[in-house]
Scaffold this active site. Structure first.
Site, short mmCIF file in Angstrom:
data_model
loop_
_atom_site.label_atom_id
_atom_site.label_comp_id
_atom_site.label_asym_id
_atom_site.label_seq_id
_atom_site.Cartn_x
_atom_site.Cartn_y
_atom_site.Cartn_z
N ASN A 149 0.80 -1.22 0.00
CA ASN A 149 0.00 0.00 0.00
C ASN A 149 0.83 1.28 0.00
O ASN A 149 0.31 2.35 -0.30
CB ASN A 149 -0.95 0.02 1.21
CG ASN A 149 -0.20 -0.11 2.52
OD1 ASN A 149 0.49 -1.10 2.76
ND2 ASN A 149 -0.32 0.87 3.39
N GLN A 178 -5.35 -3.52 -1.96
CA GLN A 178 -4.88 -2.58 -2.99
C GLN A 178 -4.83 -3.19 -4.39
O GLN A 178 -4.37 -2.53 -5.32
CB GLN A 178 -3.48 -2.07 -2.63
CG GLN A 178 -3.41 -1.21 -1.39
CD GLN A 178 -4.07 0.14 -1.56
OE1 GLN A 178 -4.29 0.62 -2.68
NE2 GLN A 178 -4.42 0.78 -0.44
N CYS A 325 -3.06 5.22 6.82
CA CYS A 325 -3.23 4.62 8.14
C CYS A 325 -2.06 4.92 9.08
O CYS A 325 -2.08 4.56 10.24
CB CYS A 325 -3.42 3.10 8.02
SG CYS A 325 -4.99 2.65 7.24
#
Length: 385
Positions: A149, A178, A325
């Protein structure tokens, strides 16, 4: 506005939002209720499940609905570890996983499981020989992401699958959050994959809904106790409007998939061509078949990633640091750290991520804006002198 942060989240398709609204307004019974409103909801639930299974090339009863990628990953990893604990407590992952995978392994490690975290090379890719040497008679789970990611590396899932054919009792989980819709599905979803995670908001569907693929016959211990929905694997009343919307989103996503992925790859290639050779620029996502077409990570030496994000934002261009994140935390750029990239460069990295709505004109506008930013910072930091 230019939105180059699609790996963080995508804008919901208008027709998907219309489906969500229609189901919420008209099919609002509980799928577990015995009356006709409940039956109608149940039929919609199973119709959506079948549509998704057909689109992904799986069986209908192999699709389970969750709240998103994090729950799917936790269920796959912890559910396997608990279910198979009497057969062994050794589990294997990579050093570049998403936080929902990495932290799940840490939690299990704290409970006494033995964890092997495979190193990666300078492109963020695991070595299958390292996995071969790590496997032993106590191993019950291997979890390796399909597409990284942060920098877009496609992991060698096909080679890992070949290796694990010799270890039929080891469950193989792939975080594919992803990977869907990028014309690489056959590389990351092989017949040997036992468990795979998807998150709807990554492909223009509502937030708070996701998928866990569980191969027929594979066993998991549930994380939630409750009414036994999703064949006992995931208790809780199903989010039917979001599920129906997600089914539609996948259908729309996969329509003309090769052409969409090619356009994303062309945008990436144009920006990479501009960045190449510029003093102080380090590119972590080269243009080749080993990387996803939609993710471009690079660093401008001497400028922290968050500074560059906010500078671009002033020009109505939206990107992120390496992972949404982790972008508000000190420990960002985990993949780059695992690749042994110098901290000064790793903390300068930003991520651009594209989808089918992005255009070459946007790429050109980004280059125009970034060129001014680059020249400003290059002069301050004496780059190229």
């Amino acid at each position: 506005m230019i939105y180059f942060d699609n790996s963080a989240t995508t804008k919901i398709y208008p027709s998907v939002l219309a489906t969500y609204d229609k189901v919420a307004q008209n099919i609002w019974g509980n799928p577990s209720s015995l009356h006709k409103m409940g039956d109608r909801a149940h039929q919609m639930l199973e119709t959506s499940r079948k549509q998704i299974a057909d689109l992904l090339g799986t069986k209908q009863d192999e699709i389970f609905f969750t709240s998103g990628g994090t729950e799917s990953n936790n269920t796959a990893i912890k559910g396997t570890a608990v279910q198979k604990r009497e057969f062994g407590k050794h589990i294997i992952t990579s050093s570049v996983e998403h936080a929902s995978v990495a932290n799940s392994f840490t939690s299990l490690e704290n409970l006494g499981y033995r964890v092997t975290r495979l190193p990666v090379d300078k492109e963020g890719r695991v070595n299958v020989d390292d996995l071969r040497h790590a496997l032993d008679s106590d191993t019950t789970l291997v979890s390796i992401m399909g597409v990284n990611n942060e920098i877009g590396t496609i992991q060698p899932i096909d080679e890992i699958s070949d290796l694990l054919e010799n270890y039929p009792t080891v469950q193989f989980h792939v975080d594919n959050v992803q990977a869907l819709g990028k014309n690489i599905w056959s590389k990351v979803f092989t017949p040997r994959v036992d468990l795979s995670s998807l998150s709807a908001h990554k492909f223009h569907a509502p937030r708070g809904i996701g998928i866990l693929y569980k191969k027929e016959g594979k066993m998991l211990s549930p994380l939630h106790d409750g009414g036994g929905q999703e064949k006992g694997l995931r208790s809780g009343t199903e989010n039917l409007p979001a599920i129906a919307g997600m089914a539609k989103a996948i259908r729309l996503l996969l329509k003309d998939e090769p052409e969409k992925a090619a356009r994303e790859a062309a945008i990436k290639a144009k920006i990479v061509a501009y960045l190449k050779g510029k003093p102080g620029i380090t590119i972590f996502s080269p243009v080749n078949s080993g990387f996803a077409p939609h993710i471009l990570c690079f660093a401008l030496e001497g400028i922290r990633g968050e500074t560059l994000v906010h500078t671009l934002e002033e020009h109505d261009i939206y990107v992120s640091t390496t992972s949404a994140c982790a972008s508000t935390k000190v420990d960002e750029a985990g993949t780059l750290v695992a690749m042994h990239v110098d901290d000064k460069i790793a903390t300068s990295a930003i991520r651009l991520s594209f989808d089918e709505s992005n255009t070459m004109k946007e790429a050109e506008q980004f280059i125009t804006v970034f060129d001014k930013i680059y020249n400003h910072f290059a002069k301050i930091n004496h780059l190229g002198e």
